[in-house]
Design an enzyme around this catalytic site. Structure first.
Site, short mmCIF file in Angstrom:
data_model
loop_
_atom_site.label_atom_id
_atom_site.label_comp_id
_atom_site.label_asym_id
_atom_site.label_seq_id
_atom_site.Cartn_x
_atom_site.Cartn_y
_atom_site.Cartn_z
N HIS A 46 5.40 3.20 3.47
CA HIS A 46 4.48 2.39 4.27
C HIS A 46 3.73 3.34 5.20
CE1 HIS A 46 7.31 -1.22 3.54
NE2 HIS A 46 6.27 -1.29 2.72
N GLU A 49 4.29 3.80 9.12
CA GLU A 49 5.61 4.13 9.65
C GLU A 49 5.71 5.65 9.83
OE1 GLU A 49 8.39 2.19 7.02
OE2 GLU A 49 7.62 0.19 7.57
N HIS A 153 12.44 4.46 6.72
CA HIS A 153 11.47 3.47 7.18
C HIS A 153 11.59 3.31 8.70
CE1 HIS A 153 10.19 1.40 3.35
NE2 HIS A 153 11.26 2.05 2.90
N GLU A 206 16.41 2.57 8.21
CA GLU A 206 15.36 1.99 9.06
C GLU A 206 15.59 2.49 10.48
OE1 GLU A 206 12.79 -0.21 9.13
OE2 GLU A 206 12.70 -1.03 7.08
#
Length: 232
Positions: A46, A49, A153, A206
């Site tokens: 992404h 990010e 992430h 994450e």
């Protein structure tokens, strides 16, 4: 094993190899050893990010060339990184574009900001693996057949894996983050499901909502440990 001296961390000295081309014509590059079985770490699937790229880059710049035991992709979605968008240049969420058993055409929602409930829509692609970035990453994984895959992430702040693995256990211990089996929203066509469906263990790290300084000071150290000494 000694860290690269601080004055020498201003640039990345590890060899990079091109493994594909983005929708916008930019190079996709993988860094490090590429022997079969080599673990693979990826960041910025992404494009918004950036914490993931900052942490992984600092980790690579800390590790001496002769001590690097993993392969790494700093920007799986470089078009998105440069555009400041979650999706690629075609507006496709690459982490919803993998040919999994649950892929479906249409759109998925993402937050405009982590501070609001506002959402935007992104495409899952015209077909599974419709995007060149997806196809290239799949080919790289097929080539490497990594013993594990770590996808970095932000900003949920969790270790995501359906079942505990040695890599996940180590990351929970080292980061202090909670482990969850899955997120609470719909995620068709994600990388980790595709990897697991083909037999490759995949863990999602994450990182929480942090500054770039925190990404370097805290998470780069943890990632550098993995790059030097991969979990079995």
């Amino acid at each position: 094993m000694a860290d690269v001296p601080l004055p020498d961390r201003g640039r990345l000295r590890h060899r990079a190899e091109r493994y594909g081309t983005t929708r916008g014509g930019r190079a996709l590059e993988v860094i490090g050893p590429l022997a079969p079985g080599t673990p693979l770490l990826i960041a910025a699937i992404h494009g918004n990010e950036s914490e993931s790229t900052i942490a992984l880059s600092a980790a690579l710049r800390t590790v001496a060339a002769g001590e690097l035991r993993c392969a790494a992709v700093l920007a799986t979605n470089p078009d998105g990184v440069l555009l400041g968008t979650r999706g690629n240049a075609a507006g496709v969420d690459l982490n919803r574009n993998f040919p999994t058993s649950d892929w479906r055409s249409g759109t998925v929602l993402s937050h405009w900001s982590s501070e609001t409930r506002q959402v935007v829509e992104l495409s899952t692609g015209e077909a599974p693996a419709s995007e060149p970035e997806t196809v290239a990453l799949m080919a790289l994984i097929e080539r490497l057949r990594p013993r594990w895959l770590l996808s970095v992430h932000a900003p949920i702040g969790a270790i995501i894996e359906p079942e505990p693995t040695p890599l996940g256990e180590a990351l929970v211990a080292r980061t202090g983050l909670r482990r969850i089996a899955h997120v609470t929203y719909d995620t068709p066509g994600v990388l980790d499901r595709w990897a697991r469906e083909r037999g490759t263990p995949c863990v999602t790290l994450e990182v929480p909502k942090i500054t770039h300084d925190e990404a370097v000071v805290t998470y780069a150290v943890i990632l550098a440990e993995l790059l030097r000494d991969p979990i079995a």
